[in-house]
Design a protein around this motif. Structure first.
Motif, PDB file in Angstrom:
ATOM      1  N   ASP A  43       0.857  -1.185   0.000  1.00 28.27           N
ATOM      2  CA  ASP A  43       0.000   0.000   0.000  1.00 28.27           C
ATOM      3  C   ASP A  43       0.898   1.242   0.000  1.00 28.27           C
ATOM      4  O   ASP A  43       0.685   2.191   0.730  1.00 28.27           O
ATOM      5  CB  ASP A  43      -0.933  -0.016   1.226  1.00 28.27           C
ATOM      6  CG  ASP A  43      -1.953   1.125   1.190  1.00 28.27           C
ATOM      7  OD1 ASP A  43      -2.173   1.687   0.106  1.00 28.27           O
ATOM      8  OD2 ASP A  43      -2.524   1.439   2.261  1.00 28.27           O
ATOM      9  N   TYR A  52       2.299   2.501   3.333  1.00 24.80           N
ATOM     10  CA  TYR A  52       1.402   2.453   4.501  1.00 24.80           C
ATOM     11  C   TYR A  52       1.354   1.020   5.057  1.00 24.80           C
ATOM     12  O   TYR A  52       0.473   0.663   5.821  1.00 24.80           O
ATOM     13  CB  TYR A  52       0.011   2.987   4.155  1.00 24.80           C
ATOM     14  CG  TYR A  52       0.008   4.499   4.087  1.00 24.80           C
ATOM     15  CD1 TYR A  52      -0.084   5.261   5.245  1.00 24.80           C
ATOM     16  CD2 TYR A  52       0.154   5.163   2.883  1.00 24.80           C
ATOM     17  CE1 TYR A  52      -0.040   6.655   5.200  1.00 24.80           C
ATOM     18  CE2 TYR A  52       0.188   6.556   2.825  1.00 24.80           C
ATOM     19  CZ  TYR A  52       0.098   7.294   3.987  1.00 24.80           C
ATOM     20  OH  TYR A  52       0.141   8.659   3.951  1.00 24.80           O
ATOM     21  N   HIS A 105      -1.870  -0.687  11.770  1.00 23.32           N
ATOM     22  CA  HIS A 105      -1.434  -1.976  11.226  1.00 23.32           C
ATOM     23  C   HIS A 105       0.043  -1.901  10.895  1.00 23.32           C
ATOM     24  O   HIS A 105       0.581  -0.820  10.691  1.00 23.32           O
ATOM     25  CB  HIS A 105      -2.219  -2.306   9.949  1.00 23.32           C
ATOM     26  CG  HIS A 105      -2.379  -1.113   9.035  1.00 23.32           C
ATOM     27  ND1 HIS A 105      -3.488  -0.304   9.045  1.00 23.32           N
ATOM     28  CD2 HIS A 105      -1.549  -0.554   8.113  1.00 23.32           C
ATOM     29  CE1 HIS A 105      -3.359   0.673   8.162  1.00 23.32           C
ATOM     30  NE2 HIS A 105      -2.176   0.551   7.584  1.00 23.32           N
ATOM     31  N   PHE A 114     -10.277  -2.162   1.256  1.00 23.54           N
ATOM     32  CA  PHE A 114      -9.814  -2.350  -0.123  1.00 23.54           C
ATOM     33  C   PHE A 114     -10.610  -3.429  -0.859  1.00 23.54           C
ATOM     34  O   PHE A 114     -10.251  -3.833  -1.963  1.00 23.54           O
ATOM     35  CB  PHE A 114      -8.322  -2.712  -0.158  1.00 23.54           C
ATOM     36  CG  PHE A 114      -7.410  -1.581   0.269  1.00 23.54           C
ATOM     37  CD1 PHE A 114      -7.837  -0.264   0.228  1.00 23.54           C
ATOM     38  CD2 PHE A 114      -6.115  -1.853   0.684  1.00 23.54           C
ATOM     39  CE1 PHE A 114      -6.994   0.771   0.610  1.00 23.54           C
ATOM     40  CE2 PHE A 114      -5.263  -0.818   1.063  1.00 23.54           C
ATOM     41  CZ  PHE A 114      -5.701   0.494   1.028  1.00 23.54           C
ATOM     42  N   PHE A 125      -7.400  -3.183   5.994  1.00 24.36           N
ATOM     43  CA  PHE A 125      -6.956  -2.771   4.662  1.00 24.36           C
ATOM     44  C   PHE A 125      -6.517  -4.029   3.906  1.00 24.36           C
ATOM     45  O   PHE A 125      -7.202  -5.036   3.933  1.00 24.36           O
ATOM     46  CB  PHE A 125      -5.865  -1.689   4.781  1.00 24.36           C
ATOM     47  CG  PHE A 125      -6.405  -0.413   5.388  1.00 24.36           C
ATOM     48  CD1 PHE A 125      -6.942   0.581   4.586  1.00 24.36           C
ATOM     49  CD2 PHE A 125      -6.430  -0.223   6.772  1.00 24.36           C
ATOM     50  CE1 PHE A 125      -7.481   1.734   5.137  1.00 24.36           C
ATOM     51  CE2 PHE A 125      -6.964   0.931   7.329  1.00 24.36           C
ATOM     52  CZ  PHE A 125      -7.489   1.913   6.510  1.00 24.36           C
ATOM     53  N   ARG A 151       1.738  12.844  11.445  1.00 25.57           N
ATOM     54  CA  ARG A 151       0.397  12.695  10.888  1.00 25.57           C
ATOM     55  C   ARG A 151       0.005  11.265  11.229  1.00 25.57           C
ATOM     56  O   ARG A 151       0.699  10.310  10.875  1.00 25.57           O
ATOM     57  CB  ARG A 151       0.453  12.936   9.385  1.00 25.57           C
ATOM     58  CG  ARG A 151      -0.876  12.770   8.649  1.00 25.57           C
ATOM     59  CD  ARG A 151      -0.943  11.408   8.004  1.00 25.57           C
ATOM     60  NE  ARG A 151      -2.091  11.257   7.121  1.00 25.57           N
ATOM     61  CZ  ARG A 151      -2.471  10.092   6.635  1.00 25.57           C
ATOM     62  NH1 ARG A 151      -1.808   8.984   6.938  1.00 25.57           N
ATOM     63  NH2 ARG A 151      -3.504  10.002   5.852  1.00 25.57           N
ATOM     64  N   ASP A 209      -1.919   8.086  10.950  1.00 25.82           N
ATOM     65  CA  ASP A 209      -2.736   7.363   9.980  1.00 25.82           C
ATOM     66  C   ASP A 209      -3.854   6.590  10.694  1.00 25.82           C
ATOM     67  O   ASP A 209      -3.595   5.915  11.701  1.00 25.82           O
ATOM     68  CB  ASP A 209      -1.816   6.392   9.225  1.00 25.82           C
ATOM     69  CG  ASP A 209      -2.472   5.774   8.015  1.00 25.82           C
ATOM     70  OD1 ASP A 209      -2.859   6.519   7.107  1.00 25.82           O
ATOM     71  OD2 ASP A 209      -2.609   4.530   7.978  1.00 25.82           O
ATOM     72  N   GLU A 216      -5.619  11.696  11.221  1.00 20.08           N
ATOM     73  CA  GLU A 216      -6.460  11.346  10.087  1.00 20.08           C
ATOM     74  C   GLU A 216      -7.592  10.537  10.699  1.00 20.08           C
ATOM     75  O   GLU A 216      -7.424   9.369  11.019  1.00 20.08           O
ATOM     76  CB  GLU A 216      -5.694  10.509   9.066  1.00 20.08           C
ATOM     77  CG  GLU A 216      -6.534  10.271   7.831  1.00 20.08           C
ATOM     78  CD  GLU A 216      -6.469   8.866   7.285  1.00 20.08           C
ATOM     79  OE1 GLU A 216      -6.899   8.658   6.153  1.00 20.08           O
ATOM     80  OE2 GLU A 216      -6.003   7.952   7.981  1.00 20.08           O
ATOM     81  N   HIS A 264      -3.406  12.438  -1.211  1.00 25.78           N
ATOM     82  CA  HIS A 264      -3.023  11.287  -2.030  1.00 25.78           C
ATOM     83  C   HIS A 264      -4.103  10.202  -2.071  1.00 25.78           C
ATOM     84  O   HIS A 264      -3.889   9.140  -2.654  1.00 25.78           O
ATOM     85  CB  HIS A 264      -1.721  10.690  -1.487  1.00 25.78           C
ATOM     86  CG  HIS A 264      -1.900  10.087  -0.122  1.00 25.78           C
ATOM     87  ND1 HIS A 264      -2.228  10.849   0.980  1.00 25.78           N
ATOM     88  CD2 HIS A 264      -1.832   8.820   0.318  1.00 25.78           C
ATOM     89  CE1 HIS A 264      -2.354  10.064   2.034  1.00 25.78           C
ATOM     90  NE2 HIS A 264      -2.114   8.822   1.658  1.00 25.78           N
ATOM     91  N   ASP A 265      -5.231  10.421  -1.408  1.00 26.30           N
ATOM     92  CA  ASP A 265      -6.298   9.413  -1.373  1.00 26.30           C
ATOM     93  C   ASP A 265      -7.536   9.837  -2.147  1.00 26.30           C
ATOM     94  O   ASP A 265      -8.480   9.049  -2.253  1.00 26.30           O
ATOM     95  CB  ASP A 265      -6.722   9.144   0.086  1.00 26.30           C
ATOM     96  CG  ASP A 265      -5.669   8.382   0.873  1.00 26.30           C
ATOM     97  OD1 ASP A 265      -4.902   7.617   0.255  1.00 26.30           O
ATOM     98  OD2 ASP A 265      -5.609   8.555   2.100  1.00 26.30           O
ATOM     99  N   ARG A 278      -6.423   5.234  -6.687  1.00 31.87           N
ATOM    100  CA  ARG A 278      -5.814   6.492  -6.279  1.00 31.87           C
ATOM    101  C   ARG A 278      -4.534   6.794  -7.061  1.00 31.87           C
ATOM    102  O   ARG A 278      -3.812   7.722  -6.725  1.00 31.87           O
ATOM    103  CB  ARG A 278      -5.523   6.443  -4.771  1.00 31.87           C
ATOM    104  CG  ARG A 278      -6.780   6.264  -3.921  1.00 31.87           C
ATOM    105  CD  ARG A 278      -6.447   5.945  -2.481  1.00 31.87           C
ATOM    106  NE  ARG A 278      -5.759   4.663  -2.386  1.00 31.87           N
ATOM    107  CZ  ARG A 278      -5.316   4.124  -1.246  1.00 31.87           C
ATOM    108  NH1 ARG A 278      -5.501   4.769  -0.112  1.00 31.87           N
ATOM    109  NH2 ARG A 278      -4.708   2.950  -1.240  1.00 31.87           N
TER     110      ARG A 278
HETATM  111  C1  BGC Z   1      -3.801   6.541   4.013  1.00 31.57           C
HETATM  112  C2  BGC Z   1      -3.996   5.679   2.835  1.00 31.57           C
HETATM  113  C3  BGC Z   1      -3.712   4.257   3.244  1.00 31.57           C
HETATM  114  C4  BGC Z   1      -4.534   3.849   4.484  1.00 31.57           C
HETATM  115  C5  BGC Z   1      -4.022   2.605   5.114  1.00 31.57           C
HETATM  116  C6  BGC Z   1      -4.900   6.069   4.930  1.00 31.57           C
HETATM  117  O1  BGC Z   1      -5.172   6.892   5.888  1.00 31.57           O
HETATM  118  O2  BGC Z   1      -3.923   7.902   3.747  1.00 31.57           O
HETATM  119  O3  BGC Z   1      -3.176   6.067   1.760  1.00 31.57           O
HETATM  120  O4  BGC Z   1      -4.062   3.404   2.194  1.00 31.57           O
HETATM  121  O5  BGC Z   1      -4.503   4.832   5.443  1.00 31.57           O
HETATM  122  O6  BGC Z   1      -2.863   2.820   5.843  1.00 31.57           O
END
Ligand code: BGC
Length: 496
Positions: free
Chosen positions: A59, A62, A102, A140, A158, A192, A194, A253, A314-315, A377
């Motif tokens: 990913d 990520y 994760h 996903f 994910f 940031r 995630d 996020e 980026h998403d 994306r």
């Molecule tokens: C990120 C994604 C990522 C997902 C899993 C999201 O917050 O911005 O790009 O696929 O987290 O880590």
């Protein structure tokens, strides 16, 4: 205290697609470091680097296999250190991405788990009626559970290569404390976070009860997001951040079903900011925008936090394409940058880049595109064109040849170009951050327009209407001619 983050403009560097320092077609930290003067000149306060840690890239980083190093594709730890040092030398702060929900399936802990060691660091369960332990689906696509050789299943919200950690395990907590300290010791100015709303799951892992994909992006209540337990983690992290000098910050996020629940992430003893995706998804309509702006200011204000604003990342589809035109995107940007609070820019929006919608399937790589035909994306992750000849040798995603005219080289110093519009806006914006500009006052204006002031700044937005004759004073900046539709104009003056 400088409270630097309360009104900071933070530029997202999607490392893989930003700048290629070693000519292998993939952006890297060396390239990002070389471009720091460009970012300084653009006028941002900080950069946020997307994950650059060792990763199998299921990913695109990520999926982290080692939280304390740099993937060879992106450079070495020394490059990260040098980048941080150079950025600080230029007065830019550096935020890094932390992925705590994760790990990668290549992480040593998960490899051990597969051998039956320390499985309780992840979320393993036995089968239910011969199938997965519950009905959760992966963001996903497909089940959120994968079965291992001995018959147990592990949870992955994910990709199967991104097993969810068990945050009830003390070792998981201790490990992330130590990872935060590792990067803070190297001088980063914040994280940031995630999927900051996802780390804690209810123990009984209840069924959702209905089929259908649940997306990361959305406010529908689901049992695996926004559990109260996540706040204990953020409180703990805030203490770590506060134990370092220089106001290091955490940015969530997070998605929550209500504005109040989202505000909980930025209470004074939790994270500093949360992304405001409600603004990002608001259509280009005056009443809807006014509503979301008011709601955002009130929500963050209720806990004393600054509001954040973001139009692209980026998403999601780039905002030029979401809004349907560059004129509208430029107007939206000037609206966003006139608002109180902190703003996030995504690399390339300052060039007016659109989403690339016609990437051939054979070059697309985002796992999310497998969920639904239109959900990939890759189109917002196409590398940045630096020069008319694009400036990349075999980029990992092809850059449309037409982007030569959108390149930094083509727009630099060209009056009216999107790049110069961003530069001028960021320069002027600094003058609105002083005393007297804290509050936003709305003024009556014709249908299809928005009109507000902050101190002696008046911001007039034409969506489908016109603000002709409403403001007197000096035009400071306009995304187009002041009276054109889809334009935003900043005035120093007053409402007539
Ligand atoms: C990120 C994604 C990522 C997902 C899993 C999201 O917050 O911005 O790009 O696929 O987290 O880590």
């Amino acid at each position: 205290m400088t409270d630097w983050w309360r009104d900071a403009v933070i530029y997202q560097v999607y490392v893989r697609s930003f700048a290629d320092g070693n000519g292998d077609g993939v952006g890297d930290l060396i390239g990002a470091r070389q471009r720091l003067p460009y970012l300084k000149d653009l006028g941002v306060d900080a950069i946020w680097l997307t994950p650059f840690y060792p990763s199998p890239m299921a990913d695109f980083g990520y999926d982290v296999a080692d939280y304390r190093d740099v993937d060879p594709l992106f450079g070495a730890l020394g490059d990260a250190k040098a980048l941080i040092k150079d950025a600080h030398g230029l007065g830019l702060r550096v935020i890094v991405d932390i992925v705590p929900n994760h790990t990668s399936s290549a992480h040593p802990w998960f490899r051990e788990a597969l051998r039956g060691i320390g499985r309780d660091r992840y979320i393993f369960r036995d089968s239910r009626a011969g199938g997965p332990p519950n009905d959760w689906e992966s963001i996903f696509g497909g089940p959120a559970w994968t079965q291992v050789e001995d018959g147990q299943w592990y949870l992955h919200l994910f990709d199967p290569a991104q097993p969810d950690l068990n945050w009830e395990h003390p070792e998981v907590n201790a490990e992330f404390d130590s990872i935060l300290r590792f990067w803070l010791d190297l001088g980063v100015d914040g994280f940031r976070v995630d999927v900051a709303h996802g780390m804690v799951k209810p123990r009984d892992l209840p069924d959702i009860g209905h089929p259908g994909q649940v997306r990361l992006i959305g406010c529908e209540p689901v049992p695996y997001f926004d559990n109260d337990g996540v706040h204990d983690i953020h409180r703990r992290w805030r203490k770590i951040l506060d134990s370092y000098p220089g106001e290091r910050i955490g940015v969530a996020e997070a998605w929550a079903p209500t504005p109040e629940r989202l505000a909980a992430y930025v209470r004074p003893d939790e994270l500093h900011q949360a992304f405001n995706f409600h603004f990002l998804f608001t259509p280009w309509q005056a009443p809807a925008l006014r509503r979301v702006i008011d709601e955002s200011l009130a929500t963050a204000g209720s806990v004393g936090a600054p509001t954040t604003w973001v139009l692209s990342n980026h998403d999601v589809k780039r905002h030029v394409t979401r809004y349907g035109s560059l004129a509208r995107a430029r107007a939206a940007t000037l609206l966003m940058l006139a608002l109180p609070g902190s703003a996030y820019l995504y690399q390339g929006e300052e060039l007016g880049l659109p989403e690339v919608l016609d990437l051939p399937e054979e070059v697309c790589q985002d796992p999310q595109r497998l969920r639904a035909p239109d959900s990939g994306r890759d189109g917002c992750r196409v590398p940045i064109p630096w020069t008319r000849s694009l400036g990349w040798h075999r980029p990992w995603l092809p850059i449309p040849p037409s982007w030569g005219e959108l390149s930094v080289e083509a727009q630099h110093g060209v009056p009216g170009s999107t790049l110069e519009l961003y530069r001028a806006a960021l320069r002027l914006r600094r003058t609105f951050q002083r005393a007297g500009y804290e509050t936003l006052t709305w003024h009556d204006s014709p249908e299809g327009t928005l009109l507000f002031s902050r101190g002696d700044l008046v911001c007039a937005v034409n969506l489908t209407g016109s603000t002709a004759g409403l403001v007197t004073g000096e035009v400071l900046l306009t995304s187009d001619t002041p009276e054109a539709l889809d334009s935003t104009t900043w005035w120093r003056g007053r409402v007539a």
